[in-house]
Design a protein around this motif. Structure first.
Motif, PDB file in Angstrom:
ATOM      1  N   GLU A   1      27.185 -81.029 -23.519  1.00  0.00           N
ATOM      2  CA  GLU A   1      27.633 -82.406 -23.788  1.00  0.00           C
ATOM      3  C   GLU A   1      29.120 -82.457 -24.159  1.00  0.00           C
ATOM      4  O   GLU A   1      29.704 -83.529 -24.250  1.00  0.00           O
ATOM      5  N   MET A   2      29.707 -81.316 -24.377  1.00  0.00           N
ATOM      6  CA  MET A   2      31.101 -81.276 -24.812  1.00  0.00           C
ATOM      7  C   MET A   2      32.030 -81.491 -23.609  1.00  0.00           C
ATOM      8  O   MET A   2      32.003 -80.706 -22.653  1.00  0.00           O
ATOM      9  N   PRO A   3      32.838 -82.560 -23.623  1.00  0.00           N
ATOM     10  CA  PRO A   3      33.644 -82.904 -22.448  1.00  0.00           C
ATOM     11  C   PRO A   3      34.518 -81.758 -21.935  1.00  0.00           C
ATOM     12  O   PRO A   3      34.657 -81.577 -20.725  1.00  0.00           O
ATOM     13  N   LEU A   4      35.073 -80.959 -22.860  1.00  0.00           N
ATOM     14  CA  LEU A   4      35.967 -79.884 -22.422  1.00  0.00           C
ATOM     15  C   LEU A   4      35.201 -78.762 -21.718  1.00  0.00           C
ATOM     16  O   LEU A   4      35.797 -77.983 -20.978  1.00  0.00           O
ATOM     17  N   ASN A   5      33.897 -78.671 -21.949  1.00  0.00           N
ATOM     18  CA  ASN A   5      33.108 -77.673 -21.228  1.00  0.00           C
ATOM     19  C   ASN A   5      32.811 -78.133 -19.803  1.00  0.00           C
ATOM     20  O   ASN A   5      32.668 -77.327 -18.900  1.00  0.00           O
ATOM     21  N   ARG A   6      32.697 -79.449 -19.655  1.00  0.00           N
ATOM     22  CA  ARG A   6      32.367 -79.956 -18.315  1.00  0.00           C
ATOM     23  C   ARG A   6      33.610 -80.169 -17.470  1.00  0.00           C
ATOM     24  O   ARG A   6      33.517 -80.301 -16.259  1.00  0.00           O
ATOM     25  N   HIS A   7      34.745 -80.273 -18.130  1.00  0.00           N
ATOM     26  CA  HIS A   7      35.987 -80.540 -17.394  1.00  0.00           C
ATOM     27  C   HIS A   7      37.032 -79.514 -17.822  1.00  0.00           C
ATOM     28  O   HIS A   7      37.995 -79.835 -18.514  1.00  0.00           O
ATOM     29  N   ALA A   8      36.826 -78.287 -17.413  1.00  0.00           N
ATOM     30  CA  ALA A   8      37.728 -77.203 -17.827  1.00  0.00           C
ATOM     31  C   ALA A   8      39.124 -77.397 -17.249  1.00  0.00           C
ATOM     32  O   ALA A   8      40.082 -76.771 -17.692  1.00  0.00           O
ATOM     33  N   GLN A   9      39.240 -78.285 -16.250  1.00  0.00           N
ATOM     34  CA  GLN A   9      40.550 -78.541 -15.629  1.00  0.00           C
ATOM     35  C   GLN A   9      41.317 -79.641 -16.376  1.00  0.00           C
ATOM     36  O   GLN A   9      42.398 -80.052 -15.932  1.00  0.00           O
ATOM     37  N   ALA A  10      40.776 -80.120 -17.511  1.00  0.00           N
ATOM     38  CA  ALA A  10      41.426 -81.207 -18.267  1.00  0.00           C
ATOM     39  C   ALA A  10      42.859 -80.825 -18.646  1.00  0.00           C
ATOM     40  O   ALA A  10      43.125 -79.697 -19.043  1.00  0.00           O
ATOM     41  N   ARG A  11      43.777 -81.765 -18.508  1.00  0.00           N
ATOM     42  CA  ARG A  11      45.170 -81.534 -18.879  1.00  0.00           C
ATOM     43  C   ARG A  11      45.615 -82.464 -20.004  1.00  0.00           C
ATOM     44  O   ARG A  11      46.629 -82.234 -20.647  1.00  0.00           O
ATOM     45  N   ILE A  12      44.853 -83.572 -20.166  1.00  0.00           N
ATOM     46  CA  ILE A  12      45.230 -84.577 -21.168  1.00  0.00           C
ATOM     47  C   ILE A  12      43.998 -84.886 -22.008  1.00  0.00           C
ATOM     48  O   ILE A  12      42.904 -85.074 -21.475  1.00  0.00           O
ATOM     49  N   LEU A  13      44.203 -84.914 -23.330  1.00  0.00           N
ATOM     50  CA  LEU A  13      43.101 -85.143 -24.263  1.00  0.00           C
ATOM     51  C   LEU A  13      43.335 -86.480 -24.969  1.00  0.00           C
ATOM     52  O   LEU A  13      44.410 -86.716 -25.514  1.00  0.00           O
ATOM     53  N   VAL A  14      42.316 -87.361 -24.944  1.00  0.00           N
ATOM     54  CA  VAL A  14      42.405 -88.652 -25.626  1.00  0.00           C
ATOM     55  C   VAL A  14      41.474 -88.591 -26.831  1.00  0.00           C
ATOM     56  O   VAL A  14      40.278 -88.340 -26.671  1.00  0.00           O
ATOM     57  N   THR A  15      42.027 -88.811 -28.020  1.00  0.00           N
ATOM     58  CA  THR A  15      41.215 -88.602 -29.211  1.00  0.00           C
ATOM     59  C   THR A  15      41.591 -89.569 -30.326  1.00  0.00           C
ATOM     60  O   THR A  15      42.513 -90.373 -30.163  1.00  0.00           O
ATOM     61  N   ARG A  16      40.837 -89.483 -31.433  1.00  0.00           N
ATOM     62  CA  ARG A  16      41.033 -90.466 -32.498  1.00  0.00           C
ATOM     63  C   ARG A  16      42.043 -90.014 -33.545  1.00  0.00           C
ATOM     64  O   ARG A  16      42.681 -88.987 -33.402  1.00  0.00           O
ATOM     65  N   ARG A  17      42.122 -90.783 -34.617  1.00  0.00           N
ATOM     66  CA  ARG A  17      43.221 -90.660 -35.590  1.00  0.00           C
ATOM     67  C   ARG A  17      43.266 -89.312 -36.319  1.00  0.00           C
ATOM     68  O   ARG A  17      42.262 -88.645 -36.467  1.00  0.00           O
ATOM     69  N   ASN A  18      44.477 -88.988 -36.775  1.00  0.00           N
ATOM     70  CA  ASN A  18      44.728 -87.822 -37.623  1.00  0.00           C
ATOM     71  C   ASN A  18      44.381 -86.513 -36.926  1.00  0.00           C
ATOM     72  O   ASN A  18      43.866 -85.588 -37.540  1.00  0.00           O
ATOM     73  N   PHE A  19      44.687 -86.442 -35.651  1.00  0.00           N
ATOM     74  CA  PHE A  19      44.443 -85.218 -34.876  1.00  0.00           C
ATOM     75  C   PHE A  19      45.406 -84.125 -35.348  1.00  0.00           C
ATOM     76  O   PHE A  19      46.603 -84.364 -35.524  1.00  0.00           O
ATOM     77  N   GLY A  20      44.876 -82.913 -35.524  1.00  0.00           N
ATOM     78  CA  GLY A  20      45.736 -81.789 -35.925  1.00  0.00           C
ATOM     79  C   GLY A  20      46.126 -81.807 -37.386  1.00  0.00           C
ATOM     80  O   GLY A  20      47.114 -81.192 -37.772  1.00  0.00           O
ATOM     81  N   SER A  21      45.356 -82.501 -38.208  1.00  0.00           N
ATOM     82  CA  SER A  21      45.648 -82.515 -39.642  1.00  0.00           C
ATOM     83  C   SER A  21      45.275 -81.162 -40.250  1.00  0.00           C
ATOM     84  O   SER A  21      44.580 -80.369 -39.628  1.00  0.00           O
ATOM     85  N   GLY A  22      45.731 -80.942 -41.466  1.00  0.00           N
ATOM     86  CA  GLY A  22      45.340 -79.739 -42.197  1.00  0.00           C
ATOM     87  C   GLY A  22      46.314 -78.592 -42.060  1.00  0.00           C
ATOM     88  O   GLY A  22      47.531 -78.781 -42.083  1.00  0.00           O
ATOM     89  N   SER A  23      45.750 -77.414 -41.906  1.00  0.00           N
ATOM     90  CA  SER A  23      46.509 -76.159 -41.890  1.00  0.00           C
ATOM     91  C   SER A  23      47.667 -76.199 -40.886  1.00  0.00           C
ATOM     92  O   SER A  23      47.539 -76.757 -39.802  1.00  0.00           O
ATOM     93  N   SER A  24      48.775 -75.517 -41.257  1.00  0.00           N
ATOM     94  CA  SER A  24      49.971 -75.511 -40.403  1.00  0.00           C
ATOM     95  C   SER A  24      49.855 -74.520 -39.247  1.00  0.00           C
ATOM     96  O   SER A  24      50.786 -74.376 -38.474  1.00  0.00           O
ATOM     97  N   ARG A  25      48.711 -73.863 -39.104  1.00  0.00           N
ATOM     98  CA  ARG A  25      48.542 -72.813 -38.092  1.00  0.00           C
ATOM     99  C   ARG A  25      48.963 -73.268 -36.690  1.00  0.00           C
ATOM    100  O   ARG A  25      48.364 -74.152 -36.083  1.00  0.00           O
TER     101      ARG A  25
END
Lengths: 468, 203
Positions: free
Chosen positions: B57-81
């Motif tokens: 059900e995970m979109p990135l597993n079904r579309h391994a050729q994805a180049r652009i990700l559309v997502t909700r707020r505060n993406f990439g929050s937290g650790s500076s890694r």
């Protein structure tokens, strides 16, 4: 002489600006650069270019993220051993001071820096770790950076930054008994959101903040990043100077007097304006715990969980997903939720005052669940042992171990098992943060101790009454 | 790093708030050297179950050729890694579209040629609804500051400093090299104005 009133932030920024580029990017001078095992990417980038470290004396290394908390003399995991060895080799090669595994000053970078007097008011401090905001408690401009930026600081002792907006959080009144800086921080983050302070430099002010110890101020500034802020800071005052005086790397003698004179001018001038002002009444803050998978999902201990059916769209999805992961039900009371284990430690709450408060709750009592207590540094550990706190923890049934990031991030192998619920004095309740499938509830060390004693998330106030 | 002004490829939706960098790359994978590639670890615990089987059900597993990700707020929050960005980039992602990003993540993204484009929440929600669990061709134009999908042209927000940097493929260490004399002069002035800011080296 009249001049425009200025904020603490503006004074710090302007004092470090080497140049301002046409596009608005500032090149800032870095006074202290702290590195740890995670900095291996940056050292590799430097090696690729064949560049030296520009200012080895201003760069300080410490082992913390991967530091084993037991059996330090024989590290079983070859990956962990390699990460630690790589830092020690990199710092050695470049002539950088490093507090390694056997150094009595070893500890979590954000505990060690202040403890050694490396963190001082007026400095710009960078580290490849988001909780670098901690050092802002001293009136320093301190923020976390990524590996490419770490490489840049190593190579040039400067960093390119866009000037953030300013925000002041003023806390009026006073905190109730057993209510700590941790509760204050979780409380503002719950109100404004985990991205509520995005793009801003926060100054914490008001009588409650002035009344906090340095440990409390560090906890508050540490959690700035969990509200999305670039950094957090408190104006230096006599509390700050008393903490720093006599520390190994702090100025001494006539230099000390001159430094204090300078530091007193850093406070925000009357009439200076901020892009945003937020005010909180300290008296309304209760011991606070998180229920979900973001620090913004926090509640007073007396409250019930939200009901996703009452929320809209993305917010409803988020609450449902968090409750599903956490194994909690809509509308339930948070008080009384059974836990499997506890953790006391981390750069947020691993300092001596945190341990004293947790020990005050645990003294003469037994923990109903297992748990780990990892002091923030080897010096905190030694101090706690001198005060007999270690015996209180072990007699309560908790494990007393060596210092490091430990179970806050799990890199050293201190993990929460899948599905287990952990009351934790740390900073992130993210999915999988303490281990895959781990369920983390953030709270103050006192609240963690109360959870240990009762085996449930509970209000610490009755347990601490008459003890502090 | 080479600059660019157009990103073109399949976009997929990941409708979740607060996807922090611990989720983007769990800490246990972070001791891997960069040259080994971080793509397999991207959103590892979301993409794979505890036994290591990909979740269908995970979109990135079904579309391994994805180049652009559309997502909700505060993406990439937290650790500076920065490894969170390496995982996205090594997987093949060139742009992330969201209402907001963690500040450190966004900066790390730009340093690795990954575009963090901000759009208002209602625009993102409309895009998420449109994409559903499918992938759809999208073009992101940095010069015009717009996204093209089907017949729609949607503006996005990006700090002008970062826009220039991505288009020109600027490298900060190279840029700073030309300011050596200014830095040296600053250092001398700093040592005089704030002697406490300096430290003696190891003896």
């Amino acid at each position: 002489m009249t001049s425009t009133p200025s904020t603490l932030f503006a004074k710090l920024w302007d004092a470090h600006q080497v140049l301002l580029r046409e596009d608005g990017a500032s090149l800032l001078w870095v006074d202290r650069h702290l590195v740890h095992e995670g900095s291996h990417h940056a050292f590799a980038k430097l090696a690729e270019r064949g560049l030296p470290v520009a200012e080895p004396a201003l760069t300080i290394g410490v082992v913390d993220h991967y530091a084993p908390t037991r059996d330090r003399d024989r590290i079983g995991d070859p990956d962990i051993a390699r990460m630690i060895r790589t830092l020690e080799e990199n710092t050695n090669r470049h002539g950088i001071r490093c507090f390694g595994m056997r150094d009595p000053r070893q500890g979590i970078v954000h505990v060690m820096g202040p403890e050694q007097g490396l963190t001082l008011p007026g400095l710009l401090i960078n580290c490849g770790d988001s909780h670098t905001s901690t050092h802002g408690a001293f009136g320093a401009l301190a923020f976390g950076i990524g590996a490419t930026e770490v490489a840049h600081v190593l190579a040039t002792q400067t960093i390119w930054q866009k000037r953030p907006r300013t925000m002041r959080i003023t806390v009026t009144g006073q905190l109730g008994p057993s209510v700590t800086a941790k509760d204050l921080a979780l409380s503002w983050i719950a109100q404004l959101g985990a991205d509520g302070a995005r793009g801003h430099a926060i100054e914490y002010a008001g009588p409650v903040v002035e009344g906090l110890t340095m440990e409390g101020r560090m906890t508050l500034c540490n959690l700035s990043i969990e509200g999305g802020a670039r950094c957090g800071m408190v104006a230096p005052d006599d509390v700050t100077f008393a903490y720093i005086k006599g520390r190994p790397f702090a100025p001494h003698g006539a230099e000390w007097d001159r430094a204090v004179q300078d530091w007193r001018t850093l406070a925000t001038d009357d009439g200076a304006t901020f892009d945003r002002e937020v005010s909180l009444d300290g008296a309304t803050i209760a011991p606070t715990v998180t229920w979900g998978t973001s620090p913004e999902e926090a509640l007073p201990i007396t409250a019930n969980l939200p009901d996703p059916a009452q929320l809209q769209g993305a917010r409803a999805d988020q609450a449902r997903a968090a409750m599903d992961y956490m194994g909690l039900t809509p509308g339930q009371k948070i008080d009384g939720t059974p836990i499997d284990q506890v953790f006391i430690g981390s750069c947020t709450n691993g300092r001596i005052e945190d341990l004293r408060l947790a020990a005050a709750v645990l003294s003469g009592r037994r923990a109903k669940v297992p748990g780990l207590v990892s002091p923030g540094s080897a010096l905190v550990k030694a101090q706690a042992e001198q005060e007999g706190l270690d015996r209180i923890f072990t007699e309560a049934g908790l494990e007393w171990v060596a210092s490091g990031c430990s179970m806050c991030v799990g890199m050293n192998g201190d993990l929460v098992a899948p599905g287990n619920r952990c009351a934790s004095s740390t900073n992130r309740n993210f999915k999988g943060r303490q281990g895959r499938g781990a369920r983390t509830h953030l709270m103050s060390p006192a609240m963690v101790a109360a959870a240990a004693v009762t085996g449930t998330i509970t209000d610490v106030r009755p347990l601490l009454a008459g003890r502090v | 790093m080479a600059g660019f002004s157009i990103i073109q490829g399949p976009a997929v939706a990941l409708p979740q708030d607060n996807i922090d960098t611990d989720q983007l790359i769990p800490a246990r994978f972070m001791s891997v050297p960069r040259k080994d590639g971080y793509g397999p670890y991207l959103l590892h615990d979301l993409r794979f179950d505890a036994g290591g089987t990909p979740r269908p059900e995970m979109p990135l597993n079904r579309h391994a050729q994805a180049r652009i990700l559309v997502t909700r707020r505060n993406f990439g929050s937290g650790s500076s890694r920065e490894a969170a960005v390496y995982a996205l980039v090594d997987f093949g992602i060139k742009a992330v579209l969201a209402p907001s990003f963690g500040d450190i993540f966004a900066s790390n993204a730009v340093n690795n040629g990954l575009l963090p484009a901000r759009l208002p929440e209602d625009r993102i929600e409309a895009m998420i609804a449109r994409l559903g669990d499918k992938a759809e061709e999208m073009t992101v134009d940095l010069t015009d500051g717009v996204i093209r999908i089907g017949n729609e042209v949607i503006p996005f927000d990006l700090d002008p400093i970062w826009r220039l940097k991505l288009i020109n493929g600027w490298d900060d260490i190279d840029m700073t090299a030309s300011h050596g004399p200014a830095i040296a002069a600053f250092r001398a002035a700093r040592a005089k104005a704030a002697p406490y800011a300096m430290l003696d080296g190891m003896t």
